[in-house]
Design a protein around this motif. Structure first.
Motif, PDB file in Angstrom:
ATOM      1  N   GLY A 105       0.820  -1.219   0.000  1.00 48.79           N
ATOM      2  CA  GLY A 105       0.000   0.000   0.000  1.00 48.79           C
ATOM      3  C   GLY A 105       0.844   1.254   0.000  1.00 48.79           C
ATOM      4  N   LYS A 106       1.220   1.701   1.202  1.00 53.02           N
ATOM      5  CA  LYS A 106       1.944   2.978   1.298  1.00 53.02           C
ATOM      6  C   LYS A 106       3.430   2.763   1.010  1.00 53.02           C
ATOM      7  CE  LYS A 106       1.951   1.884   6.134  1.00 53.02           C
ATOM      8  NZ  LYS A 106       1.761   2.095   7.479  1.00 53.02           N
ATOM      9  N   PRO A 107       3.871   3.079  -0.212  1.00 53.00           N
ATOM     10  CA  PRO A 107       5.245   2.761  -0.600  1.00 53.00           C
ATOM     11  C   PRO A 107       6.264   3.536   0.231  1.00 53.00           C
ATOM     12  CG  PRO A 107       4.172   4.115  -2.273  1.00 53.00           C
ATOM     13  CD  PRO A 107       3.141   3.823  -1.220  1.00 53.00           C
ATOM     14  N   GLY A 108       7.035   2.791   0.974  1.00 51.94           N
ATOM     15  CA  GLY A 108       8.150   3.228   1.821  1.00 51.94           C
ATOM     16  C   GLY A 108       8.211   4.716   2.101  1.00 51.94           C
ATOM     17  N   ARG A 109       7.355   5.151   2.984  1.00 50.36           N
ATOM     18  CA  ARG A 109       7.218   6.575   3.204  1.00 50.36           C
ATOM     19  C   ARG A 109       8.544   7.283   3.433  1.00 50.36           C
ATOM     20  NH1 ARG A 109       4.563   8.088   7.959  1.00 50.36           N
ATOM     21  NH2 ARG A 109       4.157   5.893   8.338  1.00 50.36           N
ATOM     22  N   ARG A 110       9.384   6.644   4.213  1.00 53.57           N
ATOM     23  CA  ARG A 110      10.598   7.353   4.563  1.00 53.57           C
ATOM     24  C   ARG A 110      11.807   6.863   3.755  1.00 53.57           C
ATOM     25  NH1 ARG A 110      11.998   9.241  10.157  1.00 53.57           N
ATOM     26  NH2 ARG A 110      13.005  10.707   8.762  1.00 53.57           N
ATOM     27  N   MET A 111      11.551   6.035   2.763  1.00 53.26           N
ATOM     28  CA  MET A 111      12.667   5.603   1.927  1.00 53.26           C
ATOM     29  C   MET A 111      12.805   6.524   0.741  1.00 53.26           C
ATOM     30  SD  MET A 111      13.299   2.282  -0.373  1.00 53.26           S
ATOM     31  CE  MET A 111      12.937   3.204  -1.850  1.00 53.26           C
ATOM     32  N   LEU A 112      14.024   6.986   0.485  1.00 51.35           N
ATOM     33  CA  LEU A 112      14.250   7.869  -0.633  1.00 51.35           C
ATOM     34  C   LEU A 112      15.201   7.232  -1.618  1.00 51.35           C
ATOM     35  CD1 LEU A 112      14.417  10.942   1.586  1.00 51.35           C
ATOM     36  CD2 LEU A 112      12.967  10.831  -0.432  1.00 51.35           C
ATOM     37  N   ARG A 113      14.859   7.402  -2.872  1.00 51.18           N
ATOM     38  CA  ARG A 113      15.783   6.949  -3.902  1.00 51.18           C
ATOM     39  C   ARG A 113      16.871   8.001  -4.038  1.00 51.18           C
ATOM     40  NH1 ARG A 113      14.526   2.535  -6.093  1.00 51.18           N
ATOM     41  NH2 ARG A 113      12.510   1.776  -5.385  1.00 51.18           N
ATOM     42  N   SER A 114      17.999   7.582  -4.508  1.00 53.80           N
ATOM     43  CA  SER A 114      19.082   8.536  -4.707  1.00 53.80           C
ATOM     44  C   SER A 114      18.886   9.217  -6.046  1.00 53.80           C
ATOM     45  CB  SER A 114      20.420   7.812  -4.704  1.00 53.80           C
ATOM     46  OG  SER A 114      20.533   7.021  -3.555  1.00 53.80           O
ATOM     47  N   ARG A 115      19.298  10.450  -6.117  1.00 52.26           N
ATOM     48  CA  ARG A 115      19.305  11.135  -7.408  1.00 52.26           C
ATOM     49  C   ARG A 115      20.697  10.973  -7.982  1.00 52.26           C
ATOM     50  NH1 ARG A 115      19.237  16.337  -6.255  1.00 52.26           N
ATOM     51  NH2 ARG A 115      19.246  15.951  -4.009  1.00 52.26           N
ATOM     52  N   SER A 116      20.764  10.427  -9.179  1.00 51.10           N
ATOM     53  CA  SER A 116      22.111  10.220  -9.692  1.00 51.10           C
ATOM     54  C   SER A 116      22.285  10.901 -11.049  1.00 51.10           C
ATOM     55  CB  SER A 116      22.422   8.729  -9.748  1.00 51.10           C
ATOM     56  OG  SER A 116      22.108   8.223 -10.997  1.00 51.10           O
ATOM     57  N   ARG A 117      23.532  11.251 -11.320  1.00 49.48           N
ATOM     58  CA  ARG A 117      23.840  11.999 -12.524  1.00 49.48           C
ATOM     59  C   ARG A 117      25.218  11.561 -12.973  1.00 49.48           C
ATOM     60  NH1 ARG A 117      25.385  17.557 -14.157  1.00 49.48           N
ATOM     61  NH2 ARG A 117      26.440  17.948 -12.192  1.00 49.48           N
ATOM     62  N   THR A 118      25.366  11.354 -14.276  1.00 48.69           N
ATOM     63  CA  THR A 118      26.682  10.943 -14.766  1.00 48.69           C
ATOM     64  C   THR A 118      27.265  12.032 -15.649  1.00 48.69           C
ATOM     65  OG1 THR A 118      26.239   8.605 -14.561  1.00 48.69           O
ATOM     66  CG2 THR A 118      27.895   9.224 -16.152  1.00 48.69           C
ATOM     67  N   ILE A 119      28.511  12.354 -15.399  1.00 50.07           N
ATOM     68  CA  ILE A 119      29.184  13.426 -16.133  1.00 50.07           C
ATOM     69  C   ILE A 119      30.342  12.824 -16.914  1.00 50.07           C
ATOM     70  CG2 ILE A 119      30.444  15.601 -15.879  1.00 50.07           C
ATOM     71  CD1 ILE A 119      28.907  15.387 -12.924  1.00 50.07           C
ATOM     72  N   LYS A 120      30.255  12.944 -18.212  1.00 50.47           N
ATOM     73  CA  LYS A 120      31.347  12.439 -19.057  1.00 50.47           C
ATOM     74  C   LYS A 120      32.515  13.420 -18.998  1.00 50.47           C
ATOM     75  CE  LYS A 120      30.022   8.967 -22.066  1.00 50.47           C
ATOM     76  NZ  LYS A 120      28.625   8.704 -21.677  1.00 50.47           N
ATOM     77  N   LEU A 121      33.716  12.894 -19.099  1.00 51.61           N
ATOM     78  CA  LEU A 121      34.896  13.760 -19.038  1.00 51.61           C
ATOM     79  C   LEU A 121      35.547  13.809 -20.425  1.00 51.61           C
ATOM     80  CD1 LEU A 121      36.435  12.757 -15.619  1.00 51.61           C
ATOM     81  CD2 LEU A 121      34.962  14.696 -16.148  1.00 51.61           C
ATOM     82  N   PRO A 122      36.198  14.907 -20.796  1.00 48.67           N
ATOM     83  CA  PRO A 122      36.284  16.148 -20.022  1.00 48.67           C
ATOM     84  C   PRO A 122      34.955  16.897 -19.991  1.00 48.67           C
ATOM     85  CG  PRO A 122      37.377  16.397 -22.142  1.00 48.67           C
ATOM     86  CD  PRO A 122      36.963  14.972 -22.046  1.00 48.67           C
TER      87      PRO A 122
END
Ligand SMILES: *[C@@H]1O[C@H](CO)[C@@H](O)[C@H](O)[C@H]1NC(C)=O
Ligand SMILES: *[C@@H]1O[C@H](CO)[C@@H](O)[C@H](O)[C@H]1NC(C)=O
Ligand SMILES: *[C@@H]1O[C@H](CO)[C@@H](O)[C@H](O)[C@H]1NC(C)=O
Ligand SMILES: *[C@@H]1O[C@H](CO)[C@@H](O)[C@H](O)[C@H]1NC(C)=O
Ligand SMILES: [Zn+2]
Length: 958
Positions: free
Chosen positions: A560-577
């Motif tokens: 029912g109530k999906p993991g109220r206090r669980m947070l997914r991480s926000r992720s971002r990938t940066i190519k170099l340079p």
């Protein structure tokens, strides 16, 4: 005939010593003569607790095609010789072997052995379970392995047999902490086999082979220390073992082979030369080698002849030879001394045996084994605590783990210098120990926490280091129970491998706990041998775990109530340079990575660089010093420059409320993860590395280098010693001898067990790096520390192991994963508290459950402290273990700050045992020495004072 001698010698011993005398009373030692050169002939056998063969193979004499060695025969044979002739002596060192032999003896043989021990013929020297390594071993493991061996001696032969001398004749360099530990254990004489060749040359010419080692800045520990003349070998040409081919002594004048006159001359010449380098009219001659005396008769028969002949013929030259022991020699030297001995206040690292053989590679060799040894040390310590508080008795499974951990401290075990098949045996032993302790945890946790008698199958996940745990991947709900093995409240970031989904974590008070899902890094997912469905780690903070306490969390997939206090991480990938440098800020800290290279360049506003680099290992055939190869013992890079890895291809940032990560992708199997934690002031750095590529035919040695350019350390850096007191190091410099540095890189590496730092004396800025296992460290560039983390080499370095350090696992080169913690601060920021957390993380147990969080709380206590109050923050409960079958308990408290280290914490503290342990009813408390083999006094346990760096050892009756 045999019988006749036996009865005579028995009578002799009764008359001479009486039944009750302690063998080490001076009348057990040969009389030394004031006007003579007293030559102490010491028969001995150096028996490695595993090296080319496993411990058991060495004991039973199996696998003799590798090495002709069988320790059971050594004791059989030596005992016969000692029994026949009360003049003869022998030393017994490694209790792993002696206790094994003892277990297999008849009561008749045991009585005979008692007799030769009482007569001072069989002398225990050191008497630890093994002769431990001094670079890569943690102090707690050293104390434990010594205690285990000395307890066997005391239990078997009583306190009269307690050794007074210890010899560390083979370890590859000597630590100051080890000397301090020996002094605290009541040893009076310490003998060393291997010291640096330049140091040795200087000491020989200055007659400074014997000294007083002042082994602590905080404690009053000093010990007489002697360096042996010829490591532990006999004079050249005088090896009479069946394994040697030296010319036997022929004293029959009618024999055409008569040689005793000439042979005696040779030995006397050697004796006179040796005595020139020592100050008293005593010298010690070691008559033995690795696994000698399987047939003791060949040794003694030839020595007998030489002793008799020389004493007769050279009587007028005032030379006297006799069988002796290290403690008899030490006592004779002490009594002969008129002038003060030279003092030594630093240590004997690094050890070089020739200009191109710096024994600094073994500080890091076999990094995953070293990691396991550290890991199992924490588990064993916690397991002993739980066993004491919950079960209150000794147990054989616990003993077997203690034994395995003790064996792992041997100078070819934790050093990484045993053959691969032997290392596999060490691993297997530790694995069995860990498994049996997980049973002890499981049973005790049920016993302590269950409210209605129901039980859970609690599992210890041995693969958490590669983010793998079957129980948590396959089951929800499940329970995770943490045991905090330290005596203060502490918080811990829990990471649990799970499959994708949504989870709810509930604590002991029924509250939902904030959690974060963090995807498992690619390089971890790809680790060879990983067998896991987990794709994420569920991360949450276990806040304020009770001291020596348990707490359970209930984890479920919410309906029912999906993991109220669980947070997914926000992720971002940066190519170099990238266009600009990448800065990540979280919880008040920020890290900046270079737009081109992807390297860490800044922490906050301070320039702070970190980089993985490698040295190319020297190859060579070892035919001459300059052709020495880098190997298991030796670090010898080809060139002084460390080379960069391939460039970082991309950075991935992962943001969340609990942990924020920056992942540096270097190659398919090489990655670094920088972590900031909401509740921590340090930066965590995980490295994942390996298989190390060798396709180019070149072995490689990897370092992680940290640099803060603002720190002008002027070539000075600091390392711990076996995890304890700190020593100052200076580039290209040794305090007690003039160092001619022939290996500018390898010759500046030192062992580090738990932390190292550099600091600027003017600004007081200090960078501290903590490590999670034994490693080598140096500071070759200004403001930097470089830790060697992994090495793979293709050539043997010709010091006996006969294999290249080319570890593989799952069919490919060994991959390793490890952690450093970094802090930057002023010099007040001492790393001791962090080191405690690094060394003693909580133990995690997992159990599937069908209960909901609420149901679980009805059936199980979810929090329990096994100690009634926090101890002061600078005190560590070093030991809490069942001591005997009468319910006595061994307890050690230590103050882990040194004098002058910190304004607030470097002061004496007072603790009380009164009502400290709710499950232990204390009757009386007796103080003993550090090895727990000598009584000191009955103490008032309501008020125990601990001075900086002091360890107090107590036997508590309950
Ligand atoms: C992977 O782990 C599962 C569960 O423990 C086991 O059944 C399976 O045999 C393992 N597979 C391999 C290849 O080790
Ligand atoms: C050392 O490295 C050089 C290349 O820089 C190479 O030519 C040489 O063969 C190497 N020597 C050894 C002994 O590994
Ligand atoms: C740096 O170290 C050298 C050698 O120990 C010493 O002579 C010199 O005075 C030191 N310099 C500073 C600025 O501390
Ligand atoms: C050592 O053994 C003796 C004799 O069995 C015993 O009386 C003594 O208490 C033991 N010492 C310690 C420190 O346990
Ligand atoms: Zn050895």
């Amino acid at each position: 005939m045999q019988k006749c001698i036996t009865i005579l010698s028995l009578l002799y011993s009764l008359l001479k010593y009486g039944e009750t005398a302690c063998y080490y009373s001076s009348n057990a030692c040969p009389q030394v003569e004031k006007d003579f050169l007293n030559v102490h002939i010491v028969p001995h056998s150096h028996d490695d607790v595993g090296w080319l063969k496993t411990v058991e193979q060495y004991y039973y004499g199996a696998n003799n095609s590798i090495q002709n060695a069988g320790v059971q025969y050594i004791y059989d044979s030596v005992l016969e010789e000692l029994w026949k002739d009360p003049e003869k002596k022998f030393v017994s060192v490694e209790m792993e072997f002696f206790s094994h032999w003892w277990k297999e003896q008849s009561s008749h043989m045991k009585r005979k052995t008692h007799k030769v021990v009482e007569r001072g013929q069989l002398e225990f020297v050191g008497g630890g379970w093994c002769m431990n390594d001094e670079a890569a071993a943690m102090y707690v493991d050293i104390v434990d392995q010594m205690t285990l061996g000395l307890k066997f001696i005391n239990d078997t032969f009583g306190d009269c047999a307690a050794p007074k001398a210890v010899w560390q004749i083979d370890p590859f360099g000597h630590s100051r902490e080890q000397a301090s530990i020996f002094a605290q254990m009541g040893f009076e004489y310490l003998f060393l086999g291997r010291i640096d060749y330049q140091d040795k040359a200087a000491r020989l010419s200055n007659r400074e082979m014997e000294m007083t080692w002042v082994a602590s800045d905080s404690l009053n520990t000093s010990i007489f220390t002697g360096v042996l003349y010829n490591t532990y070998s006999p004079p050249p040409g005088f090896c009479f073992d069946i394994l040697c081919g030296d010319e036997t002594i022929v004293d029959d004048p009618d024999s055409p082979m008569f040689n005793i006159d000439r042979r005696s001359k040779q030995l006397v010449a050697y004796i006179l030369e040796q005595s020139k380098h020592y100050k008293t009219n005593n010298i010690i001659i070691t008559m033995g080698e690795d696994f000698h005396y399987q047939n003791a008769h060949t040794w003694y028969k030839n020595l007998d002849k030489l002793i008799k002949y020389i004493n007769k013929v050279y009587f007028n030259s005032n030379i006297r030879l006799f069988y002796s022991t290290p403690s008899c020699y030490g006592e004779a030297v002490k009594n002969a001394f008129v002038e003060a001995l030279p003092r030594k206040t630093d240590d004997f690292f690094p050890y070089a045996s020739d200009p191109h053989a710096y024994w600094t590679g073994y500080f890091t060799s076999r990094p995953t084994f070293k990691g396991l040894v550290r890991h199992s040390s924490n588990l064993l310590r916690a397991c002993k605590q739980i066993q004491t508080m919950a079960v209150k008795r000794r147990s054989n499974v616990l003993f077997q783990f203690q034994r395995s951990q003790a064996i792992a401290q041997h100078h070819d075990a934790v050093t990484g210098t045993a053959k691969q098949h032997v290392n596999n045996d060490y691993l297997l032993r530790l694995d069995q120990g860990i498994r049996s302790c997980s049973k002890i945890f499981s049973e005790s946790f049920n016993h302590l926490l269950s409210l209605n008698g129901s039980t859970m199958r609690q599992e210890y996940c041995t693969m958490l280091n590669i983010s793998q745990c079957w129980t948590t991947e396959q089951n929800a709900p499940f329970i995770v129970t943490l045991y905090n093995p330290v005596t203060i409240r502490s918080s811990h970031t829990v990471r649990i491998p799970v499959t994708d989904g949504s989870y709810a974590v509930t604590d002991h008070e029924g509250r939902l706990v904030a959690s974060q899902m963090v995807p498992i890094a690619e390089a971890v997912l790809r680790l060879p041998g990983r067998n896991s469905t987990a794709t994420n780690e569920l991360v949450f903070i276990a806040e304020d775990l009770p001291p020596l306490g348990l707490r359970s969390y209930h984890v479920q997939t919410p309906e029912g109530k999906p993991g109220r206090r669980m947070l997914r991480s926000r992720s971002r990938t940066i190519k170099l340079p990238n266009e600009k440098d990448v800065t990540v800020s979280a919880y008040g800290l920020s890290l900046t990575f270079d737009r081109h290279t992807g390297q860490l360049i800044q922490v906050g506003n301070e320039m702070f660089q970190q980089q993985l680099l490698f040295y190319r290992g020297m190859s060579g055939n070892n035919s001459q010093f300059e052709f020495r190869a880098s190997g298991a013992y030796i670090f010898r890079p080809n060139g002084t420059e460390a080379l960069p890895l391939q460039p970082v291809t991309k950075l991935t940032t992962i943001f969340g409320p609990i942990v924020t990560e920056i992942r540096q992708h270097i190659s398919a199997n090489t990655m670094q993860i920088f972590r900031l934690h909401r509740n921590a002031s340090y930066i965590e750095l995980d490295w994942i590395l390996g298989p190390i590529p060798i396709e180019d035919g070149i072995g490689k040695e990897y370092i992680s280098r940290f640099t803060v350019p603002a720190i002008r350390n002027n070539g000075t850096f600091y390392t711990d010693s076996n995890g304890r007191e700190v020593l100052e190091r200076q580039l290209n410099h040794q305090a007690t001898y003039k160092l001619n540095i022939t290996e500018p890189t390898a010759g500046n590496f030192y062992p580090v067990n738990s932390f190292a730092y550099v600091e600027d004396k003017l600004t007081k800025m200090r960078m501290t790096v903590l490590n999670d296992r034994a490693q080598g460290v140096s500071s070759l560039l200004p403001g930097s520390l470089e830790f060697m983390i992994h090495r793979r080499l293709l050539h043997d370095d010709a010091f006996g192991v006969g294999e290249a350090l080319n570890e593989t696992a799952y069919g490919v080169g060994l991959a390793a994963r490890g952690t450093h913690w970094l802090t930057l601060g002023n010099s007040e920021t001492v790393a001791r508290f962090l080191a405690q957390r690094m060394v003693h993380p909580p133990i995690l147990m997992f159990a599937p459950t069908t209960f909901s969080a609420e149901e679980f709380r009805q059936s199980y206590r979810m929090e329990l402290a096994l100690i009634n109050r926090d101890l002061p923050p600078n005190v560590n409960l070093l030991t809490l273990e069942p001591w005997d079958d009468e319910g006595r308990v061994l307890v050690r408290f230590e103050h882990f700050y040194g004098v002058g280290e910190d304004e607030r914490f470097s002061h004496p503290v007072t603790i009380s045992l009164k009502d400290l342990f709710p499950t232990l009813k204390i009757q009386s408390v007796e103080e003993v020495n550090l090895a727990a083999n000598r009584h000191i006094r009955i103490v008032n346990a309501d008020e125990l004072v601990l001075n900086p760096m002091e360890i107090r050892t107590l036997i508590v009756s309950t």
